[in-house]
Motif scaffolding. Structure first.
Motif, PDB file in Angstrom:
ATOM      1  N   GLY A   1       0.455  -1.494  -0.038  1.00  0.00           N
ATOM      2  CA  GLY A   1       0.011   0.168   0.191  1.00  0.00           C
ATOM      3  C   GLY A   1       0.894   1.199  -0.044  1.00  0.00           C
ATOM      4  O   GLY A   1       1.727   0.992  -0.342  1.00  0.00           O
ATOM      5  N   LEU A   2       0.226   2.569   0.481  1.00  0.00           N
ATOM      6  CA  LEU A   2       0.544   4.010   0.245  1.00  0.00           C
ATOM      7  C   LEU A   2       1.315   3.749   1.930  1.00  0.00           C
ATOM      8  O   LEU A   2       0.807   3.519   2.921  1.00  0.00           O
ATOM      9  N   SER A   3       2.956   4.551   1.813  1.00  0.00           N
ATOM     10  CA  SER A   3       3.487   4.597   2.836  1.00  0.00           C
ATOM     11  C   SER A   3       3.900   6.028   2.779  1.00  0.00           C
ATOM     12  O   SER A   3       4.024   6.713   1.970  1.00  0.00           O
ATOM     13  N   VAL A   4       3.299   7.156   3.523  1.00  0.00           N
ATOM     14  CA  VAL A   4       3.307   8.537   3.831  1.00  0.00           C
ATOM     15  C   VAL A   4       4.702   9.021   5.148  1.00  0.00           C
ATOM     16  O   VAL A   4       3.673   8.859   6.099  1.00  0.00           O
ATOM     17  N   TRP A   5       5.525   9.910   4.699  1.00  0.00           N
ATOM     18  CA  TRP A   5       6.009  10.519   6.153  1.00  0.00           C
ATOM     19  C   TRP A   5       5.647  12.009   6.049  1.00  0.00           C
ATOM     20  O   TRP A   5       5.914  12.326   5.321  1.00  0.00           O
ATOM     21  N   ASN A   6       5.397  12.536   7.202  1.00  0.00           N
ATOM     22  CA  ASN A   6       5.495  14.318   6.527  1.00  0.00           C
ATOM     23  C   ASN A   6       6.341  14.736   8.154  1.00  0.00           C
ATOM     24  O   ASN A   6       6.152  15.063   8.877  1.00  0.00           O
ATOM     25  N   ARG A   7       7.406  15.301   7.570  1.00  0.00           N
ATOM     26  CA  ARG A   7       8.591  15.696   8.276  1.00  0.00           C
ATOM     27  C   ARG A   7       8.523  16.886   8.272  1.00  0.00           C
ATOM     28  O   ARG A   7       9.555  18.045   8.948  1.00  0.00           O
ATOM     29  N   SER A   8       7.793  17.864   7.743  1.00  0.00           N
ATOM     30  CA  SER A   8       7.344  19.054   7.521  1.00  0.00           C
ATOM     31  C   SER A   8       7.211  20.015   8.893  1.00  0.00           C
ATOM     32  O   SER A   8       6.537  19.250   9.603  1.00  0.00           O
ATOM     33  N   GLY A   9       6.812  21.446   8.995  1.00  0.00           N
ATOM     34  CA  GLY A   9       6.367  21.891  10.218  1.00  0.00           C
ATOM     35  C   GLY A   9       5.158  22.220  10.157  1.00  0.00           C
ATOM     36  O   GLY A   9       4.544  22.823  10.246  1.00  0.00           O
ATOM     37  N   ALA A  10       4.104  21.782   8.720  1.00  0.00           N
ATOM     38  CA  ALA A  10       3.291  21.956   8.343  1.00  0.00           C
ATOM     39  C   ALA A  10       2.084  20.804   8.045  1.00  0.00           C
ATOM     40  O   ALA A  10       2.747  19.776   7.435  1.00  0.00           O
ATOM     41  N   PRO A  11       1.076  21.019   8.026  1.00  0.00           N
ATOM     42  CA  PRO A  11       0.051  20.017   8.213  1.00  0.00           C
ATOM     43  C   PRO A  11       0.306  19.896   6.179  1.00  0.00           C
ATOM     44  O   PRO A  11       0.634  20.276   5.205  1.00  0.00           O
ATOM     45  N   LEU A  12       0.253  18.424   5.998  1.00  0.00           N
ATOM     46  CA  LEU A  12      -0.135  17.952   4.099  1.00  0.00           C
ATOM     47  C   LEU A  12      -1.374  17.251   3.914  1.00  0.00           C
ATOM     48  O   LEU A  12      -1.594  16.539   4.480  1.00  0.00           O
ATOM     49  N   ARG A  13      -1.888  17.667   2.469  1.00  0.00           N
ATOM     50  CA  ARG A  13      -3.066  17.381   2.122  1.00  0.00           C
ATOM     51  C   ARG A  13      -2.739  16.440   1.040  1.00  0.00           C
ATOM     52  O   ARG A  13      -1.959  16.755   0.159  1.00  0.00           O
ATOM     53  N   PHE A  14      -3.439  15.654   0.680  1.00  0.00           N
ATOM     54  CA  PHE A  14      -3.326  14.664  -0.433  1.00  0.00           C
ATOM     55  C   PHE A  14      -4.314  13.807  -0.483  1.00  0.00           C
ATOM     56  O   PHE A  14      -4.953  13.370  -0.058  1.00  0.00           O
ATOM     57  N   ALA A  15      -5.079  13.947  -1.996  1.00  0.00           N
ATOM     58  CA  ALA A  15      -5.680  12.776  -3.164  1.00  0.00           C
ATOM     59  C   ALA A  15      -5.326  11.409  -3.035  1.00  0.00           C
ATOM     60  O   ALA A  15      -4.096  11.392  -3.507  1.00  0.00           O
ATOM     61  N   LEU A  16      -5.449  10.035  -2.469  1.00  0.00           N
ATOM     62  CA  LEU A  16      -5.232   8.950  -2.790  1.00  0.00           C
ATOM     63  C   LEU A  16      -6.393   8.201  -3.489  1.00  0.00           C
ATOM     64  O   LEU A  16      -7.399   8.545  -3.357  1.00  0.00           O
ATOM     65  N   ALA A  17      -5.860   7.954  -4.903  1.00  0.00           N
ATOM     66  CA  ALA A  17      -6.876   6.936  -5.949  1.00  0.00           C
ATOM     67  C   ALA A  17      -6.165   5.983  -6.519  1.00  0.00           C
ATOM     68  O   ALA A  17      -4.899   5.562  -6.487  1.00  0.00           O
ATOM     69  N   ALA A  18      -7.232   4.937  -6.527  1.00  0.00           N
ATOM     70  CA  ALA A  18      -7.016   3.376  -6.718  1.00  0.00           C
ATOM     71  C   ALA A  18      -8.197   2.949  -7.335  1.00  0.00           C
ATOM     72  O   ALA A  18      -9.216   3.054  -7.112  1.00  0.00           O
ATOM     73  N   GLY A  19      -7.618   1.866  -8.362  1.00  0.00           N
ATOM     74  CA  GLY A  19      -8.758   1.449  -9.378  1.00  0.00           C
ATOM     75  C   GLY A  19      -8.362   0.225  -9.652  1.00  0.00           C
ATOM     76  O   GLY A  19      -7.185   0.474  -9.983  1.00  0.00           O
ATOM     77  N   GLN A  20      -9.879  -0.968  -9.831  1.00  0.00           N
ATOM     78  CA  GLN A  20      -9.406  -1.802 -10.682  1.00  0.00           C
ATOM     79  C   GLN A  20      -8.977  -2.004 -12.420  1.00  0.00           C
ATOM     80  O   GLN A  20      -9.738  -1.896 -12.267  1.00  0.00           O
ATOM     81  N   PRO A  21      -7.811  -2.455 -12.658  1.00  0.00           N
ATOM     82  CA  PRO A  21      -7.765  -2.104 -14.682  1.00  0.00           C
ATOM     83  C   PRO A  21      -8.777  -2.953 -15.079  1.00  0.00           C
ATOM     84  O   PRO A  21      -8.836  -3.771 -14.756  1.00  0.00           O
ATOM     85  N   LEU A  22      -9.145  -2.049 -15.651  1.00  0.00           N
ATOM     86  CA  LEU A  22     -10.383  -3.046 -16.843  1.00  0.00           C
ATOM     87  C   LEU A  22      -9.778  -3.324 -17.822  1.00  0.00           C
ATOM     88  O   LEU A  22     -10.057  -4.353 -18.622  1.00  0.00           O
ATOM     89  N   LYS A  23      -8.012  -3.160 -18.125  1.00  0.00           N
ATOM     90  CA  LYS A  23      -7.656  -3.614 -19.338  1.00  0.00           C
ATOM     91  C   LYS A  23      -8.535  -4.420 -20.863  1.00  0.00           C
ATOM     92  O   LYS A  23      -7.998  -5.210 -21.115  1.00  0.00           O
ATOM     93  N   GLU A  24      -9.171  -2.753 -20.866  1.00  0.00           N
ATOM     94  CA  GLU A  24      -9.869  -3.017 -21.903  1.00  0.00           C
ATOM     95  C   GLU A  24      -8.893  -1.832 -22.704  1.00  0.00           C
ATOM     96  O   GLU A  24      -8.816  -0.731 -22.672  1.00  0.00           O
ATOM     97  N   PRO A  25      -9.330  -1.711 -24.452  1.00  0.00           N
ATOM     98  CA  PRO A  25      -8.672  -1.014 -25.656  1.00  0.00           C
ATOM     99  C   PRO A  25      -9.645   0.522 -24.623  1.00  0.00           C
ATOM    100  O   PRO A  25     -10.972   0.813 -24.616  1.00  0.00           O
ATOM    101  N   VAL A  26      -8.590   1.738 -25.183  1.00  0.00           N
ATOM    102  CA  VAL A  26      -9.298   3.066 -24.075  1.00  0.00           C
ATOM    103  C   VAL A  26      -9.261   3.364 -25.747  1.00  0.00           C
ATOM    104  O   VAL A  26      -7.984   3.818 -26.828  1.00  0.00           O
TER     105      VAL A  26
END
Length: 344
Positions: free
Chosen positions: A282-307
């Protein structure tokens, strides 16, 4: 959201919309009834449940960052500005994800009437408000912290415009639909901010738009199995969020800076998109700064179809794209109402 670059007439998105507009100026179009999912109804996600674990319990094998992309500002829609990451030539798509825009829009700019077919749009307001309306009579305003999950299916024509003064900010994610789902009836799932599932552990807060974190699950149904979360990490905190095996995943940093993937990696700052490797717990993250960290995480099951994509239409073959264009031009197979409709 209208993928139409006012800054580059060579953009394939701009070219596609320009052709559609020119061809369809006197054409007939429309869509079948839009199904609206009440925000109070709880529907279990089709996504595989990621096992819950404390935020600070490290993985033996975290997923590494395999690609880092700075989202550069560009003009889109009608006077709007977006920072695009997924969907640029450096990262055309990340199955099942087609596009990610961080938008920043002030009146009178916005995303006026435009069509979609074959995928879903997920609009998440970070600040301000946007009003959505479509050719089947659905209209609503999403405000800071609200989510609209729109399944375009066989056809939607809609507009997305600022609903208040000042700068309106948010994220819009495009998620592909499997071939078997591309021509389903349109539908919506809309959650106000106070209806979004939340959890906190060890200095980490998460808003769970789809999927599960810290043992808490979102009520959103994901036809294409998906997890989508908004994390805020306080200084000194760390996070270890499971991601289902075999799913593609990425991070988009909204504010602050953090260390992602490996504990000794260099920090990455806001407006970067980080693609995670396919192998790992999975995802590992460390906030070593002096301010809050905000981020979006997205994950999805690949369709494995032509696009195959042509502007606002995403199908599996060129013949299906041609059919989508003809349906839009002639007002059939989901676009019957569009000729008589113009947004307010």
């Amino acid at each position: 959201m209208l993928r139409h670059s006012a800054s580059s007439s060579s953009s394939p998105i701009y070219t596609a919309l320009a052709r559609l507009t020119k061809f369809n100026s006197n054409g007939s179009k429309s869509s079948n009834r839009v199904l609206v999912q009440s925000r109070k109804t709880t529907i279990m996600s089709s996504s595989t449940s990621a096992s819950s674990s404390p935020a600070a319990v490290p993985f033996e094998n975290p997923r590494p960052v395999v690609k880092k992309l700075l989202s550069e500002a560009q003009s889109e829609g009608q006077g709007a500005t977006v920072r695009r990451s997924i969907g640029r030539h450096e990262l055309r798509n990340l199955d099942p994800f087609l596009m990610l825009d961080e938008f920043s829009v002030s009146k009178p700019a916005g995303f006026p009437d435009h069509p979609h077919r074959g995928f879903e749009t997920v609009t998440y307001m970070l600040d301000g408000a946007f009003t959505h309306q479509d050719f089947s009579g659905h209209k609503g305003t999403i405000r800071t912290g609200d989510v609209q999950w729109m399944t375009a299916g066989r056809g939607i024509v809609h507009s997305e415009m600022p609903a208040s003064d000042g700068v309106q900010k948010g994220l819009q994610l495009w998620i592909n639909l499997a071939a078997k789902d591309k021509m389903i009836e349109p539908r919506y799932q809309e959650l106000q901010s106070n209806d979004i599932s939340c959890a906190s552990q060890d200095g980490v807060d998460v808003r769970i738009i789809a999927g599960e974190a810290f043992g808490v699950r979102s009520p959103v149904y994901t036809r294409t199995p998906t997890m989508y979360m908004d994390f805020t990490m306080q200084p000194g905190s760390q996070l270890h969020q499971p991601i289902p095996a075999g799913w593609n995943a990425f991070v988009y940093i909204i504010e602050g800076e953090g260390v992602f993937g490996r504990e000794k990696a260099a920090p990455t700052a806001a407006h970067h998109c980080l693609v995670l490797g396919a192998d790992g717990d999975g995802l590992s993250v460390w906030n070593r700064s002096g301010a809050p960290l905000r981020f979006a995480l997205a994950a999805g099951q690949p369709l494995k179809e032509p696009v195959v994509q042509h502007g606002p239409f995403v199908m599996n073959t060129r013949a299906e794209i041609q059919q989508a264009m003809e349906d839009y031009y002639h007002g059939r197979n989901g676009f019957e109402k569009a000729k008589q409709w113009t947004s307010a």
